[in-house]
Design a protein around this motif. Structure first.
Motif, PDB file in Angstrom:
ATOM      1  N   MET A   1       0.527  -0.876   0.098  1.00 44.91           N
ATOM      2  CA  MET A   1      -0.159  -0.018  -0.276  1.00 44.91           C
ATOM      3  C   MET A   1       1.083   1.406  -0.071  1.00 44.91           C
ATOM      4  SD  MET A   1      -2.584  -1.737  -0.116  1.00 44.91           S
ATOM      5  CE  MET A   1      -4.261   0.167   0.728  1.00 44.91           C
ATOM      6  N   VAL A   2       0.642   2.050  -0.641  1.00 43.14           N
ATOM      7  CA  VAL A   2       1.099   3.609  -0.595  1.00 43.14           C
ATOM      8  C   VAL A   2       1.278   4.503   0.679  1.00 43.14           C
ATOM      9  CG1 VAL A   2       1.425   3.527  -3.555  1.00 43.14           C
ATOM     10  CG2 VAL A   2      -0.428   4.552  -2.151  1.00 43.14           C
ATOM     11  N   GLY A   3       0.228   4.057   1.028  1.00 41.49           N
ATOM     12  CA  GLY A   3       0.237   5.192   2.273  1.00 41.49           C
ATOM     13  C   GLY A   3      -0.730   6.315   2.494  1.00 41.49           C
ATOM     14  N   ILE A   4      -1.182   6.569   1.010  1.00 39.79           N
ATOM     15  CA  ILE A   4      -1.609   7.249   0.858  1.00 39.79           C
ATOM     16  C   ILE A   4      -3.718   6.954  -0.102  1.00 39.79           C
ATOM     17  CG2 ILE A   4      -2.072   9.455  -1.143  1.00 39.79           C
ATOM     18  CD1 ILE A   4       1.007   9.839  -1.097  1.00 39.79           C
ATOM     19  N   LYS A   5      -4.919   8.497   1.140  1.00 38.09           N
ATOM     20  CA  LYS A   5      -5.418   7.469  -0.270  1.00 38.09           C
ATOM     21  C   LYS A   5      -6.126   8.798  -1.510  1.00 38.09           C
ATOM     22  CE  LYS A   5      -7.353   8.215   4.652  1.00 38.09           C
ATOM     23  NZ  LYS A   5      -8.485   9.230   5.569  1.00 38.09           N
ATOM     24  N   ASP A   6      -6.705   8.069  -2.254  1.00 38.12           N
ATOM     25  CA  ASP A   6      -7.358   8.462  -3.710  1.00 38.12           C
ATOM     26  C   ASP A   6      -7.320  10.060  -3.615  1.00 38.12           C
ATOM     27  OD1 ASP A   6      -7.216   5.853  -3.761  1.00 38.12           O
ATOM     28  OD2 ASP A   6      -9.576   5.263  -4.052  1.00 38.12           O
ATOM     29  N   ASP A   7      -7.975  10.587  -3.230  1.00 34.77           N
ATOM     30  CA  ASP A   7      -8.577  11.879  -3.071  1.00 34.77           C
ATOM     31  C   ASP A   7      -7.220  12.861  -2.477  1.00 34.77           C
ATOM     32  OD1 ASP A   7      -8.499  11.001  -0.115  1.00 34.77           O
ATOM     33  OD2 ASP A   7      -9.953  12.790   0.172  1.00 34.77           O
ATOM     34  N   PHE A   8      -6.080  12.255  -2.790  1.00 35.80           N
ATOM     35  CA  PHE A   8      -4.693  12.903  -2.385  1.00 35.80           C
ATOM     36  C   PHE A   8      -4.198  14.369  -3.050  1.00 35.80           C
ATOM     37  CE2 PHE A   8      -3.586  10.629  -6.786  1.00 35.80           C
ATOM     38  CZ  PHE A   8      -2.883  11.515  -7.287  1.00 35.80           C
ATOM     39  N   CYS A   9      -3.790  15.462  -2.423  1.00 32.75           N
ATOM     40  CA  CYS A   9      -3.654  16.808  -3.236  1.00 32.75           C
ATOM     41  C   CYS A   9      -2.298  16.581  -3.962  1.00 32.75           C
ATOM     42  CB  CYS A   9      -3.473  17.833  -2.077  1.00 32.75           C
ATOM     43  SG  CYS A   9      -2.445  18.026  -0.678  1.00 32.75           S
TER      44      CYS A   9
ATOM     45  N   LEU B   1       5.229  -0.482  -7.375  1.00 34.94           N
ATOM     46  CA  LEU B   1       3.828  -0.014  -6.332  1.00 34.94           C
ATOM     47  C   LEU B   1       3.018   0.993  -6.441  1.00 34.94           C
ATOM     48  CD1 LEU B   1       2.715  -0.972  -3.772  1.00 34.94           C
ATOM     49  CD2 LEU B   1       4.230   0.656  -2.624  1.00 34.94           C
ATOM     50  N   TRP B   2       3.997   2.071  -7.328  1.00 39.47           N
ATOM     51  CA  TRP B   2       3.155   3.556  -7.620  1.00 39.47           C
ATOM     52  C   TRP B   2       2.422   3.037  -8.843  1.00 39.47           C
ATOM     53  CZ3 TRP B   2       2.069   7.207  -4.799  1.00 39.47           C
ATOM     54  CH2 TRP B   2       2.693   7.692  -3.037  1.00 39.47           C
ATOM     55  N   ASP B   3       2.648   1.793  -9.764  1.00 42.58           N
ATOM     56  CA  ASP B   3       2.178   2.119 -10.779  1.00 42.58           C
ATOM     57  C   ASP B   3       0.762   1.614 -10.702  1.00 42.58           C
ATOM     58  OD1 ASP B   3       4.060   3.134 -13.005  1.00 42.58           O
ATOM     59  OD2 ASP B   3       5.358   1.218 -13.220  1.00 42.58           O
ATOM     60  N   GLU B   4       0.848   0.000  -9.842  1.00 41.04           N
ATOM     61  CA  GLU B   4       0.149  -0.656  -9.865  1.00 41.04           C
ATOM     62  C   GLU B   4      -1.469   0.609  -9.652  1.00 41.04           C
ATOM     63  OE1 GLU B   4       1.007  -3.863  -7.998  1.00 41.04           O
ATOM     64  OE2 GLU B   4       1.890  -4.926  -9.936  1.00 41.04           O
ATOM     65  N   TRP B   5      -0.560   1.226  -8.401  1.00 43.81           N
ATOM     66  CA  TRP B   5      -1.761   2.009  -7.454  1.00 43.81           C
ATOM     67  C   TRP B   5      -2.547   3.026  -8.301  1.00 43.81           C
ATOM     68  CZ3 TRP B   5      -1.393   7.205  -5.428  1.00 43.81           C
ATOM     69  CH2 TRP B   5      -2.101   7.406  -5.159  1.00 43.81           C
ATOM     70  N   ILE B   6      -1.457   3.456  -9.344  1.00 42.60           N
ATOM     71  CA  ILE B   6      -2.649   4.572 -10.255  1.00 42.60           C
ATOM     72  C   ILE B   6      -3.507   4.373 -11.228  1.00 42.60           C
ATOM     73  CG2 ILE B   6      -0.804   4.574 -11.865  1.00 42.60           C
ATOM     74  CD1 ILE B   6      -2.764   7.716 -10.793  1.00 42.60           C
ATOM     75  N   GLU B   7      -2.755   2.489 -11.581  1.00 38.12           N
ATOM     76  CA  GLU B   7      -3.906   2.421 -12.743  1.00 38.12           C
ATOM     77  C   GLU B   7      -5.292   1.446 -11.694  1.00 38.12           C
ATOM     78  OE1 GLU B   7      -2.731  -1.997 -13.649  1.00 38.12           O
ATOM     79  OE2 GLU B   7      -1.039  -0.347 -14.967  1.00 38.12           O
ATOM     80  N   LYS B   8      -5.215   2.187 -10.696  1.00 38.10           N
ATOM     81  CA  LYS B   8      -6.633   1.904 -10.402  1.00 38.10           C
ATOM     82  C   LYS B   8      -7.385   2.736  -9.708  1.00 38.10           C
ATOM     83  CE  LYS B   8      -4.915  -2.317  -6.804  1.00 38.10           C
ATOM     84  NZ  LYS B   8      -4.813  -2.509  -5.882  1.00 38.10           N
ATOM     85  N   ILE B   9      -7.261   4.016 -10.026  1.00 38.77           N
ATOM     86  CA  ILE B   9      -7.653   5.221 -10.054  1.00 38.77           C
ATOM     87  C   ILE B   9      -7.394   6.024 -11.196  1.00 38.77           C
ATOM     88  CG2 ILE B   9      -7.765   5.585  -7.491  1.00 38.77           C
ATOM     89  CD1 ILE B   9      -5.079   7.551  -7.035  1.00 38.77           C
ATOM     90  N   PRO B  10      -7.794   5.774 -12.209  1.00 43.04           N
ATOM     91  CA  PRO B  10      -7.044   6.509 -14.052  1.00 43.04           C
ATOM     92  C   PRO B  10      -8.061   8.367 -13.987  1.00 43.04           C
ATOM     93  CG  PRO B  10      -9.037   4.897 -13.863  1.00 43.04           C
ATOM     94  CD  PRO B  10      -8.153   4.460 -12.357  1.00 43.04           C
ATOM     95  N   HIS B  11      -9.002   8.290 -12.853  1.00 42.11           N
ATOM     96  CA  HIS B  11      -9.607   9.613 -13.013  1.00 42.11           C
ATOM     97  C   HIS B  11      -8.360  10.430 -12.141  1.00 42.11           C
ATOM     98  CE1 HIS B  11     -10.292   8.034  -8.673  1.00 42.11           C
ATOM     99  NE2 HIS B  11     -10.308   9.037  -8.772  1.00 42.11           N
ATOM    100  N   ARG B  12      -7.566  10.105 -11.538  1.00 41.58           N
ATOM    101  CA  ARG B  12      -6.376  11.137 -11.356  1.00 41.58           C
ATOM    102  C   ARG B  12      -5.046  11.611 -11.474  1.00 41.58           C
ATOM    103  NH1 ARG B  12      -7.213  12.983  -5.809  1.00 41.58           N
ATOM    104  NH2 ARG B  12      -5.911  14.234  -6.542  1.00 41.58           N
ATOM    105  N   LYS B  13      -5.025  10.577 -12.940  1.00 39.48           N
ATOM    106  CA  LYS B  13      -3.665   9.901 -13.280  1.00 39.48           C
ATOM    107  C   LYS B  13      -3.202  11.356 -13.975  1.00 39.48           C
ATOM    108  CE  LYS B  13      -1.572   7.601 -17.814  1.00 39.48           C
ATOM    109  NZ  LYS B  13      -2.022   6.256 -18.551  1.00 39.48           N
ATOM    110  N   THR B  14      -3.669  12.597 -14.532  1.00 39.14           N
ATOM    111  CA  THR B  14      -3.052  13.938 -14.370  1.00 39.14           C
ATOM    112  C   THR B  14      -2.415  14.938 -13.137  1.00 39.14           C
ATOM    113  OG1 THR B  14      -5.246  14.397 -16.334  1.00 39.14           O
ATOM    114  CG2 THR B  14      -3.989  16.141 -15.687  1.00 39.14           C
ATOM    115  N   ASP B  15      -3.531  14.152 -12.046  1.00 40.98           N
ATOM    116  CA  ASP B  15      -2.476  15.477 -10.928  1.00 40.98           C
ATOM    117  C   ASP B  15      -0.993  14.163 -10.525  1.00 40.98           C
ATOM    118  OD1 ASP B  15      -4.029  17.416 -11.211  1.00 40.98           O
ATOM    119  OD2 ASP B  15      -5.945  15.384  -9.912  1.00 40.98           O
ATOM    120  N   PHE B  16      -1.665  13.161 -10.969  1.00 41.17           N
ATOM    121  CA  PHE B  16      -0.384  12.157 -10.760  1.00 41.17           C
ATOM    122  C   PHE B  16       1.002  13.037 -11.149  1.00 41.17           C
ATOM    123  CE2 PHE B  16       1.471   7.683 -11.482  1.00 41.17           C
ATOM    124  CZ  PHE B  16       2.324   7.384  -9.887  1.00 41.17           C
TER     125      PHE B  16
END
Length: 360
Positions: free
Chosen positions: A1-9, A33-48
């Motif tokens: 787990m990355v330890g950061i919630k999906d609504d991160f800033c 770990l981070w590649d897999e995590w961002i795949e689960k929340i594609p709507h935040r990809k731009t911020d990522f």
């Protein structure tokens, strides 16, 4: 787990040391770990991607690490409070606006300082001639791809799967990271244990045959043992582990947020189910091949093996191409298939740079 919630800033990502290592490419585990995590929340990809870009371009030094981190955290805290006031309809006065501007500038300066100090202290960046130590193998959309490592370990990747390892593997540090599914036939080496890292478990062996199914979006991770012995260690609950015996399978829950779970709750161990016809485990059905040969030359057989296993097979001697075979083979790896063919004709095969060459 990355330890950061999906609504991160974005600031949270930039200040996260694990994320910094991911951006700099200095930690293979963090990269996966981070590649897999961002795949689960594609709507935040731009911020990522924005946060990743900032980490990669900032390189200015200002102040001390501790003071800048403090300013950054205070700035983020004040910014969040300011945003809350706006959302509640409270009109900030001029002093608030000036303070907000001050802390916004402070945030930018702190981000610059934190990242510079991280870059400056990172050993991988001090020597610009340091090569990229990571090796990456992927099956892509191919049904399967075979990788033969320097120690003789044979790995067959399933569709849309990949492994990553570094140059230290060749010196005895036999560790790699898996995304997806793979079948392993590990070369025995008591002095150098073989470790497979996934997002949720570490699988440790000496020499054995097993299958791991660890796709990033799956709710579970499965490890099936065919021969030998493996130990599966939990990442979410350090100290929790289970040891498998041959013909056993363990399933672990990837989405459990509960800490300090007992081994019995975290891991479900069962006996492998076998196919009624072949008597082989169902979990390895994707890797098995039934190769029916009816008086075919070795050149044609080599092409069949190359297509099925996803590894280049070359024949160096013309005479060898004309050797003809008949029979039926069902093996887990291409190496075992070639060894079975050697029983009929005295040819040799060599493996170098993940390529098989057949000689007289």
């Amino acid at each position: 787990m990355v330890g950061i919630k999906d609504d991160f800033c974005i600031e949270e990502l930039i200040c996260c040391e694990s994320f910094q290592q991911y951006c700099l490419g200095t930690s293979l585990a963090d990269q996966i770990l981070w590649d897999e995590w961002i795949e689960k929340i594609p709507h935040r990809k731009t911020d990522f991607e924005e946060a990743k870009k900032i980490v990669n371009i900032l390189n200015v030094k200002q102040g001390s690490r501790l003071s800048q981190i403090k300013d950054l955290k205070e700035g983020i805290k004040y910014r969040n409070a300011f945003v809350e006031k706006i959302e509640l309809g409270t009109e900030p006065n001029l002093n608030h606006k000036r303070a907000y501007l001050k802390y916004t500038i402070g945030i930018a300066a702190a981000i610059v300082a934190v990242l510079f100090l991280y870059f400056y202290s990172n050993p991988y960046l001090k020597d610009k001639n340091t090569p990229n130590i990571f090796k990456h193998y992927s099956s892509g959309m191919a049904v399967r791809r075979t990788i033969i490592l320097s120690d003789g370990t044979v790995i067959t990747l399933a569709k849309e799967s990949s492994i990553q390892l570094d140059d230290a593997y060749d010196t005895g540090k036999r560790e790699l990271w898996l995304t997806g599914e793979a079948f392993f036939d590990v070369k025995h080496d008591t002095a150098h244990p073989f470790i497979v890292h996934t997002s949720f478990n570490d699988v440790k062996v000496l020499g054995t045959t097993f299958n791991i199914k660890a796709y990033p979006n799956s709710k579970t991770t499965e490890t099936s043992l065919i021969h030998g012995s493996v130990r599966i260690d939990s990442k979410s609950n350090p100290g929790n582990f289970v040891i498998l015996k041959p013909n056993q399978k363990v399933v672990s829950n990837n989405q459990s947020e509960t800490k300090d779970e007992s081994v019995t709750k975290e891991y479900k161990v069962s006996v492998l189910q076998t196919d009624s016809f072949s008597k082989k485990p169902e979990e390895t059905k994707w890797i098995r091949s039934r190769l029916d040969i009816d008086n075919l030359p070795l050149s044609a057989i080599a092409q069949k093996l190359q297509t099925w296993y996803g590894i280049e097979v070359l024949i160096a001697d013309e005479e060898v191409k004309d050797y003809r075979y008949s029979g039926t083979f069902e093996n887990e790896t291409i190496v075992k298939t070639l060894e079975a063919l050697q029983l009929s004709y005295p040819f040799k095969f060599e493996i170098e740079n993940n390529k098989i060459t057949i000689k007289k």
